[in-house]
Design a protein around this motif. Structure first.
Motif, PDB file in Angstrom:
ATOM      1  N   ASN A  11     -12.245 -35.085 -29.013  1.00  0.00           N
ATOM      2  CA  ASN A  11     -13.095 -35.882 -28.123  1.00  0.00           C
ATOM      3  C   ASN A  11     -13.138 -35.280 -26.722  1.00  0.00           C
ATOM      4  O   ASN A  11     -14.202 -35.199 -26.099  1.00  0.00           O
ATOM      5  CB  ASN A  11     -12.627 -37.335 -28.088  1.00  0.00           C
ATOM      6  N   ILE A  33      -1.751 -39.524 -23.586  1.00  0.00           N
ATOM      7  CA  ILE A  33      -1.940 -40.726 -24.420  1.00  0.00           C
ATOM      8  C   ILE A  33      -0.738 -40.964 -25.341  1.00  0.00           C
ATOM      9  O   ILE A  33      -0.552 -42.054 -25.855  1.00  0.00           O
ATOM     10  CB  ILE A  33      -3.271 -40.673 -25.222  1.00  0.00           C
ATOM     11  N   GLN A  38      -2.773 -43.944 -20.798  1.00  0.00           N
ATOM     12  CA  GLN A  38      -4.152 -44.503 -20.837  1.00  0.00           C
ATOM     13  C   GLN A  38      -4.176 -45.985 -20.494  1.00  0.00           C
ATOM     14  O   GLN A  38      -5.249 -46.561 -20.298  1.00  0.00           O
ATOM     15  CB  GLN A  38      -4.803 -44.233 -22.208  1.00  0.00           C
ATOM     16  N   PHE A  39      -2.970 -46.627 -20.456  1.00  0.00           N
ATOM     17  CA  PHE A  39      -2.910 -48.061 -20.132  1.00  0.00           C
ATOM     18  C   PHE A  39      -2.569 -48.301 -18.654  1.00  0.00           C
ATOM     19  O   PHE A  39      -2.456 -49.446 -18.230  1.00  0.00           O
ATOM     20  CB  PHE A  39      -1.892 -48.770 -21.043  1.00  0.00           C
ATOM     21  N   ASN A  50      -9.388 -47.819 -22.621  1.00  0.00           N
ATOM     22  CA  ASN A  50      -8.133 -47.037 -22.666  1.00  0.00           C
ATOM     23  C   ASN A  50      -8.204 -45.773 -23.525  1.00  0.00           C
ATOM     24  O   ASN A  50      -7.278 -45.466 -24.262  1.00  0.00           O
ATOM     25  CB  ASN A  50      -6.914 -47.903 -23.037  1.00  0.00           C
ATOM     26  N   LYS A  51      -9.313 -45.042 -23.371  1.00  0.00           N
ATOM     27  CA  LYS A  51      -9.426 -43.782 -24.122  1.00  0.00           C
ATOM     28  C   LYS A  51      -9.950 -42.665 -23.235  1.00  0.00           C
ATOM     29  O   LYS A  51     -10.747 -42.911 -22.319  1.00  0.00           O
ATOM     30  CB  LYS A  51     -10.373 -43.966 -25.316  1.00  0.00           C
ATOM     31  N   ILE A  52      -9.463 -41.442 -23.523  1.00  0.00           N
ATOM     32  CA  ILE A  52     -10.087 -40.248 -22.943  1.00  0.00           C
ATOM     33  C   ILE A  52     -11.155 -39.817 -23.940  1.00  0.00           C
ATOM     34  O   ILE A  52     -11.052 -40.172 -25.132  1.00  0.00           O
ATOM     35  CB  ILE A  52      -9.046 -39.120 -22.677  1.00  0.00           C
ATOM     36  N   PRO A  53     -12.171 -39.077 -23.529  1.00  0.00           N
ATOM     37  CA  PRO A  53     -12.411 -38.549 -22.201  1.00  0.00           C
ATOM     38  C   PRO A  53     -13.065 -39.585 -21.282  1.00  0.00           C
ATOM     39  O   PRO A  53     -13.684 -40.536 -21.746  1.00  0.00           O
ATOM     40  CB  PRO A  53     -13.395 -37.401 -22.465  1.00  0.00           C
ATOM     41  N   GLU A  68     -16.713 -43.074 -22.465  1.00  0.00           N
ATOM     42  CA  GLU A  68     -17.428 -42.876 -23.729  1.00  0.00           C
ATOM     43  C   GLU A  68     -18.178 -41.531 -23.694  1.00  0.00           C
ATOM     44  O   GLU A  68     -19.025 -41.282 -22.822  1.00  0.00           O
ATOM     45  CB  GLU A  68     -18.410 -44.007 -24.072  1.00  0.00           C
ATOM     46  N   THR A  69     -17.873 -40.710 -24.712  1.00  0.00           N
ATOM     47  CA  THR A  69     -18.416 -39.359 -24.782  1.00  0.00           C
ATOM     48  C   THR A  69     -19.939 -39.324 -24.678  1.00  0.00           C
ATOM     49  O   THR A  69     -20.502 -38.494 -23.963  1.00  0.00           O
ATOM     50  CB  THR A  69     -17.943 -38.703 -26.101  1.00  0.00           C
TER      51      THR A  69
HETATM   52  N1  LIG Z   1     -15.447 -43.653 -28.637  1.00  0.00           N
HETATM   53  C1  LIG Z   1     -14.647 -42.802 -27.816  1.00  0.00           C
HETATM   54  C2  LIG Z   1     -13.457 -42.314 -28.607  1.00  0.00           C
HETATM   55  C3  LIG Z   1     -12.457 -41.566 -27.733  1.00  0.00           C
HETATM   56  C4  LIG Z   1     -11.092 -41.486 -28.399  1.00  0.00           C
HETATM   57  O1  LIG Z   1     -10.920 -41.854 -29.565  1.00  0.00           O
HETATM   58  N2  LIG Z   1     -10.100 -41.001 -27.644  1.00  0.00           N
HETATM   59  C5  LIG Z   1      -8.729 -40.969 -28.126  1.00  0.00           C
HETATM   60  C6  LIG Z   1      -8.194 -39.537 -28.085  1.00  0.00           C
HETATM   61  S1  LIG Z   1      -9.068 -38.483 -29.190  1.00  0.00           S
HETATM   62  C7  LIG Z   1      -7.834 -41.776 -27.188  1.00  0.00           C
HETATM   63  O2  LIG Z   1      -7.986 -41.703 -25.989  1.00  0.00           O
HETATM   64  N3  LIG Z   1      -6.889 -42.551 -27.738  1.00  0.00           N
HETATM   65  C8  LIG Z   1      -5.954 -43.310 -26.946  1.00  0.00           C
HETATM   66  C9  LIG Z   1      -5.808 -44.737 -27.433  1.00  0.00           C
HETATM   67  O3  LIG Z   1      -6.530 -45.122 -28.360  1.00  0.00           O
HETATM   68  O4  LIG Z   1      -4.981 -45.462 -26.883  1.00  0.00           O
HETATM   69  C10 LIG Z   1     -15.499 -41.615 -27.309  1.00  0.00           C
HETATM   70  O5  LIG Z   1     -16.400 -41.192 -28.053  1.00  0.00           O
HETATM   71  O6  LIG Z   1     -15.281 -41.147 -26.181  1.00  0.00           O
END
Ligand SMILES: N[C@@H](CCC(=O)N[C@@H](CS)C(=O)NCC(=O)O)C(=O)O
Length: 203
Positions: A11, A33, A38-39, A50-53, A68-69
């Motif tokens: 991602n 992460i 991320q929190f 709470n997700k990268i990027p 969101e990508t």
């Molecule tokens: N829908 C999100 C998905 C992003 C995603 O899944 N990121 C994962 C890393 S590959 C993440 O940050 N996970 C941390 C967590 O879920 O706490 C996008 O397309 O940006």
């Protein structure tokens, strides 16, 4: 200057390829992460899911946070004027395939990853997600038999699907019991995208 919040994986690669394609200056900040960074409330203010990027563009009018990508790629395409038609049917074709790549392909393969990695496989789960992955790769193969890139010219629609497909096509084929045969159009397209200087710089 753009701050790019990242952690190694497909991602983050999608967003970084577009940062490189856009020519915008950026600085990467790792969000670990695995350690739960991320929190952190400061990161959640930028990326509430709470997700990268995620990115923050420090503009003259103030900071612009984007998570969101698909949104990040659209933002960078609009800012740089690259890889997204400005208006009309072609623009919505690119946006539709961008969402297909991040939502359908990008939603299915992580499930397949999760269930195929479990030490005790849950009956039916790998088959369920592999069948869906086969269906999606057949859609992609059909599309690429008719178009050089997903939407004709190379665009932001290619980037997420390229990152997901490069890592998964052979495994999905192997598990498909012949349901997914040769994919000459996908193979050609994977080589063409991989050869782009921006993609090579990201690695
Ligand atoms: N829908 C999100 C998905 C992003 C995603 O899944 N990121 C994962 C890393 S590959 C993440 O940050 N996970 C941390 C967590 O879920 O706490 C996008 O397309 O940006």
């Amino acid at each position: 200057m753009i701050t790019f919040y990242t952690y190694p994986g497909p991602n983050a690669r999608k967003a970084q390829i577009m940062l490189e394609e856009s020519g915008e200056a950026y600085q990467a900040v790792t969000v670990d992460i695995k350690k739960g960074e991320q929190f952190d409330p400061k990161f959640l203010a930028i990326s509430p899911n709470n997700k990268i990027p995620a990115i923050v563009d420090h503009t003259a009018d103030g900071p612009v946070p984007v998570f969101e990508t698909a949104a990040i790629l659209t933002y960078l395409a609009e800012k740089s004027g690259r890889l997204l038609p400005a208006a009309g049917a072609k623009r919505y074709d690119v946006l539709a395939w961008l969402v297909w790549g991040t939502g359908s392909v990008g939603g299915t393969l992580p499930q397949l990853h999760h269930y195929s990695d479990l030490p005790d496989r849950v009956p039916g789960t790998v088959e369920r997600f592999n069948t869906e992955a086969v269906r999606l790769f057949k859609v992609l193969e059909r599309r690429l038999q008719q178009h050089e890139y997903i939407c004709g010219d190379y665009s932001i629609a290619d980037i997420p699907t390229f990152c997901s497909t490069a890592g998964w096509l052979q495994r999905v084929k192997g598990w498909s019991d012949g349901a997914l045969g040769d994919t000459p159009a996908i193979d050609r397209w994977l080589k063409a995208v991989a050869a782009r200087p921006a993609v090579q710089r990201v690695g």
